[in-house]
Design an enzyme around this catalytic site. Structure first.
Site, PDB file in Angstrom:
ATOM      1  N   LYS A  53       0.847  -1.177   0.071  1.00 57.05           N
ATOM      2  CA  LYS A  53      -0.096   0.131   0.123  1.00 57.05           C
ATOM      3  C   LYS A  53       0.857   1.264   0.047  1.00 57.05           C
ATOM      4  O   LYS A  53       0.602   2.267  -0.704  1.00 57.05           O
ATOM      5  CB  LYS A  53      -1.019  -0.051   1.155  1.00 57.05           C
ATOM      6  CG  LYS A  53      -2.165  -0.969   1.028  1.00 57.05           C
ATOM      7  CD  LYS A  53      -2.929  -1.177   2.321  1.00 57.05           C
ATOM      8  CE  LYS A  53      -3.815  -2.502   2.159  1.00 57.05           C
ATOM      9  NZ  LYS A  53      -4.763  -2.622   3.401  1.00 57.05           N
ATOM     10  N   GLN A  81      -5.037  -1.428   9.444  1.00 60.85           N
ATOM     11  CA  GLN A  81      -4.945  -2.844   8.898  1.00 60.85           C
ATOM     12  C   GLN A  81      -5.451  -3.736   9.817  1.00 60.85           C
ATOM     13  O   GLN A  81      -4.994  -4.021  11.245  1.00 60.85           O
ATOM     14  CB  GLN A  81      -3.318  -3.028   8.599  1.00 60.85           C
ATOM     15  CG  GLN A  81      -2.879  -4.347   7.919  1.00 60.85           C
ATOM     16  CD  GLN A  81      -3.601  -4.433   6.634  1.00 60.85           C
ATOM     17  OE1 GLN A  81      -3.653  -3.301   6.138  1.00 60.85           O
ATOM     18  NE2 GLN A  81      -3.785  -5.393   5.843  1.00 60.85           N
ATOM     19  N   ASP A 100     -11.282   2.582   3.324  1.00 55.73           N
ATOM     20  CA  ASP A 100     -11.345   1.023   3.466  1.00 55.73           C
ATOM     21  C   ASP A 100     -12.822   0.724   3.132  1.00 55.73           C
ATOM     22  O   ASP A 100     -13.054  -0.419   2.438  1.00 55.73           O
ATOM     23  CB  ASP A 100     -10.961   0.430   4.830  1.00 55.73           C
ATOM     24  CG  ASP A 100      -9.656  -0.238   4.566  1.00 55.73           C
ATOM     25  OD1 ASP A 100      -9.351  -0.885   3.709  1.00 55.73           O
ATOM     26  OD2 ASP A 100      -9.140  -0.220   5.474  1.00 55.73           O
TER      27      ASP A 100
END
Ligand code: GUN
Length: 279
Positions: free
Chosen positions: A52, A96, A119
């Site tokens: 990422k 995460q 997200d």
């Protein structure tokens, strides 16, 4: 032999388009910043986080790392999230997953400012998707939609079977395929006659996390097969949820692992980061 749907190539297109948008924003003096919060050092998470950050660099997005120790408490993590929410220089926040067991994932996701929820996991984002309103969309299923559109797969009126009902992939995937006007079935571990159900699919999307579980017996000849799995087999080799060699003999089109859905997830995260400035 099935046509290969090249996620690496399509993800590069999406990232290139994102780069054009961040360059245009920079001309106006606006930078896009993604905060990436990682708790502990889960090896798979380390790989994903590294990918990422690399993608951020390629897309002209600033990534800000927040690395917290494995034994971080809920109070400590919530404080970090609140600070990032309040920081006007941060556009997107990503925590995460998975988190260590002492931390409540659902509460952490709910604490993220919905306007920074790149997200697409916050209940507000999920609700908007269900209602057909614009908002942040979970990156893996959004990436699958781009793969289908950009490889010319028509969804309207088609039988789509999704295997897996996770909040991150299966459920939002169902909503997105409904929006594409497919007829949608979501199958899961308790589905009876899974092979028969899968064999109805014109488009079969698998997200179950079981190495090479789906064999040719699950496939209607000519079907489009999208594999969202990332597993390691008994030899440590990266593989999907489908048995690629056997399924590609009978499918019409198929995504490989690696190089299929995986790179699309990261590319869609980059797109969401730029959207977080412009929405
Ligand atoms: N863990 C596995 N996939 C994801 C993802 O898309 N986002 C976050 N935050 N964690 C993950």
């Amino acid at each position: 032999m099935a046509k290969l749907i090249n996620g690496k190539e399509i993800s590069e297109q999406v990232k290139q388009e994102t780069r054009v948008r961040t360059d245009a924003l920079k001309e106006k003096g606006i930078t896009v910043t993604l905060a990436v919060v990682q708790v502990g050092q889960d090896p798979a998470s380390c790989v994903y986080v590294r990918n990422k950050k690399r993608a951020c660099e390629a897309c002209g997005i600033v990534s800000r790392s927040v690395e917290l120790p494995e034994e971080t408490t809920m109070d400590e993590l919530m404080k970090v999230v609140r600070e990032l929410n309040a920081d006007p220089s941060v556009n997107g926040i990503l925590v995460q997953l998975p988190l260590p067991p002492q931390l409540d994932e659902s509460a952490v996701i709910r604490a993220i400012d919905p306007e920074k929820d790149v997200d697409g996991f916050h209940p507000e984002s999920v609700g908007k998707l269900s209602l057909g309103l614009p908002g942040f969309e979970s990156c893996t299923p959004a990436g699958v939609i781009q793969l289908l559109r950009r490889s010319g797969v028509e969804c309207e009126g088609k039988e789509c079977v999704i295997v897996g009902r996770s909040n991150i992939v299966g459920k939002p995937m169902g909503m997105m395929m409904l929006r594409e006007n497919a007829t949608v079935t979501i199958a899961h571990s308790r589905t009876r006659n899974l092979k028969e159900v899968c064999r109805r699919a014109d488009i079969l999307i698998i997200a179950i996390g079981k190495a090479r579980f789906i064999t040719e017996e699950y496939i209607k000849p000519g079907a489009v097969v999208i594999d969202c799995g990332i597993n390691r087999d008994e030899n440590g080799k990266l593989c999907g949820d489908t048995d690629f060699d056997r399924v590609s003999e009978i499918a019409g089109a198929i995504t490989p692992v690696p190089g299929g859905v995986g790179p699309m997830t990261v590319a869609m995260l980059m797109k969401n980061c730029v959207d977080s400035v412009q929405i």
